[in-house]
Design a protein around this motif. Sequence first.
Motif, mmCIF file in Angstrom:
data_model
loop_
_atom_site.group_PDB
_atom_site.id
_atom_site.type_symbol
_atom_site.label_atom_id
_atom_site.label_comp_id
_atom_site.label_asym_id
_atom_site.label_seq_id
_atom_site.Cartn_x
_atom_site.Cartn_y
_atom_site.Cartn_z
ATOM 1 N N SER A 1 0.837 -1.186 0.000
ATOM 2 C CA SER A 1 0.000 0.000 0.000
ATOM 3 C C SER A 1 0.881 1.246 0.000
ATOM 4 N N PRO A 2 0.295 2.441 -0.198
ATOM 5 C CA PRO A 2 1.101 3.673 -0.152
ATOM 6 C C PRO A 2 1.833 3.876 1.170
ATOM 7 N N LYS A 3 1.391 3.202 2.233
ATOM 8 C CA LYS A 3 2.057 3.325 3.527
ATOM 9 C C LYS A 3 3.320 2.469 3.626
ATOM 10 N N VAL A 4 3.536 1.589 2.667
ATOM 11 C CA VAL A 4 4.725 0.736 2.687
ATOM 12 C C VAL A 4 5.864 1.486 2.001
ATOM 13 N N PRO A 5 6.982 1.732 2.695
ATOM 14 C CA PRO A 5 8.094 2.453 2.064
ATOM 15 C C PRO A 5 8.573 1.746 0.795
ATOM 16 N N GLY A 6 8.950 2.558 -0.199
ATOM 17 C CA GLY A 6 9.387 1.992 -1.470
ATOM 18 C C GLY A 6 10.585 1.072 -1.323
ATOM 19 N N ALA A 7 11.532 1.435 -0.453
ATOM 20 C CA ALA A 7 12.712 0.596 -0.261
ATOM 21 C C ALA A 7 12.327 -0.749 0.330
ATOM 22 N N TYR A 8 11.333 -0.745 1.219
ATOM 23 C CA TYR A 8 10.878 -1.999 1.822
ATOM 24 C C TYR A 8 10.244 -2.889 0.751
ATOM 25 N N ALA A 9 9.404 -2.296 -0.100
ATOM 26 C CA ALA A 9 8.758 -3.071 -1.156
ATOM 27 C C ALA A 9 9.784 -3.675 -2.101
ATOM 28 N N GLN A 10 10.817 -2.922 -2.437
ATOM 29 C CA GLN A 10 11.858 -3.457 -3.312
ATOM 30 C C GLN A 10 12.629 -4.589 -2.634
ATOM 31 N N ALA A 11 12.850 -4.452 -1.317
ATOM 32 C CA ALA A 11 13.514 -5.533 -0.587
ATOM 33 C C ALA A 11 12.648 -6.789 -0.561
ATOM 34 N N MET A 12 11.327 -6.591 -0.449
ATOM 35 C CA MET A 12 10.413 -7.740 -0.513
ATOM 36 C C MET A 12 10.547 -8.473 -1.838
ATOM 37 N N LEU A 13 10.601 -7.705 -2.919
ATOM 38 C CA LEU A 13 10.752 -8.316 -4.239
ATOM 39 C C LEU A 13 12.064 -9.085 -4.322
ATOM 40 N N GLY A 14 13.136 -8.490 -3.799
ATOM 41 C CA GLY A 14 14.417 -9.180 -3.806
ATOM 42 C C GLY A 14 14.372 -10.474 -3.028
ATOM 43 N N SER A 15 13.701 -10.462 -1.881
ATOM 44 C CA SER A 15 13.573 -11.681 -1.083
ATOM 45 C C SER A 15 12.817 -12.751 -1.857
ATOM 46 N N SER A 16 11.741 -12.353 -2.529
ATOM 47 C CA SER A 16 10.951 -13.319 -3.301
ATOM 48 C C SER A 16 11.780 -13.957 -4.405
ATOM 49 N N LEU A 17 12.530 -13.128 -5.107
ATOM 50 C CA LEU A 17 13.335 -13.640 -6.216
ATOM 51 C C LEU A 17 14.485 -14.516 -5.741
ATOM 52 N N SER A 18 14.918 -14.318 -4.492
ATOM 53 C CA SER A 18 16.037 -15.116 -3.985
ATOM 54 C C SER A 18 15.613 -16.517 -3.564
ATOM 55 N N VAL A 19 14.309 -16.741 -3.408
ATOM 56 C CA VAL A 19 13.813 -18.073 -3.060
ATOM 57 C C VAL A 19 13.686 -18.889 -4.340
ATOM 58 N N PRO A 20 14.333 -20.045 -4.432
ATOM 59 C CA PRO A 20 14.281 -20.835 -5.671
ATOM 60 C C PRO A 20 12.843 -21.166 -6.069
ATOM 61 N N PRO A 21 12.556 -21.155 -7.355
ATOM 62 C CA PRO A 21 11.197 -21.468 -7.808
ATOM 63 C C PRO A 21 10.666 -22.788 -7.259
ATOM 64 N N ALA A 22 11.534 -23.793 -7.154
ATOM 65 C CA ALA A 22 11.089 -25.091 -6.644
ATOM 66 C C ALA A 22 10.583 -24.977 -5.212
ATOM 67 N N VAL A 23 11.221 -24.123 -4.427
ATOM 68 C CA VAL A 23 10.781 -23.921 -3.043
ATOM 69 C C VAL A 23 9.488 -23.118 -3.014
ATOM 70 N N ARG A 24 9.427 -22.062 -3.834
ATOM 71 C CA ARG A 24 8.198 -21.261 -3.873
ATOM 72 C C ARG A 24 6.999 -22.138 -4.184
ATOM 73 N N GLY A 25 7.171 -23.093 -5.090
ATOM 74 C CA GLY A 25 6.078 -23.986 -5.448
ATOM 75 C C GLY A 25 5.802 -25.046 -4.402
ATOM 76 N N ALA A 26 6.856 -25.576 -3.788
ATOM 77 C CA ALA A 26 6.694 -26.668 -2.825
ATOM 78 C C ALA A 26 5.856 -26.255 -1.628
#
Length: 274
Positions: free
Chosen positions: A170-195
């Motif tokens: 949401s607009p209350k979430v700092p932009g840097a935090y949102a970008q870090a969230m995206l980085g965390s998601s991408l760092s998790v292997p797809p096989a784990v995300r699916g499992a």
Amino acid sequence: MNTEVTGAGGVRIALRVEGPENARPIVFVHGWAQSAAAWSAQLADPALNERFRLVAMDLRGHGGSDVPSGGYDDPAQWAGDLAAVLDFAGPDAIVVGWSYGGLVIADYLREHGTARLGGIVLVGAITEIGRKREGGATGPVMRAALPGALSEDAEVAIPALVEFTRAQASPKVPGAYAQAMLGSSLSVPPAVRGALFRRDIGSADVLAAVDKPTLVVHGSADGVVVPSAAEYSAGKIPGAVLRWFVEAGHLPFVEEPEDFNSELRRFAGDAAAE
């Protein structure tokens, strides 16, 4: 401080730790495709870290923890990981589970019960998973992300994860935090995300057996885990208190950190007095 413990099956579980060693512990369990960094606003709050020992874990397959090839569908593995963190943290810990972290707490309760806990906080959490499981009901933001966010194809997964992050920030979430969230998601292997989604388990009996103070926190505008999942958990757990963050989404501890941290301090203090 960064450290680690050995979880179920010898899996190394990375931890971020703040606060006095002998203070009452609060253990934080993050959600799907995230990391201990999700709790940065809590770990950095002097009103929390000067009074409590804060321990945030990286789930197996996430962050700095090991990435085993299997075990993601086994409640005993998740329970064993959290048990190892609780051994490190100390007795009578308050466990705080966000999103998928609520399911990990339910796994722990299923295997070990409540004896070593001081209290439970569920934040935008699921406690079940599978088709038509009321405690695992997801909203349009989560449904729109699947199955793309689980794909091995970067051209499919990356846009899906970008949109998933954008939709829950949401607009209350700092932009840097949102970008870090995206980085965390991408760092998790797809096989784990699916499992993590290849499970089907209910927790009605587990929740009904909880005999420790419990706080259920949920954003009224959560589009990832719908509010009815919070109502389900609060309705099953005897004496649970349900606290709505009005107009907040899936990240009330980021969108309203001062209110959330105050609520957590109050709950942890009250639970200690019981």
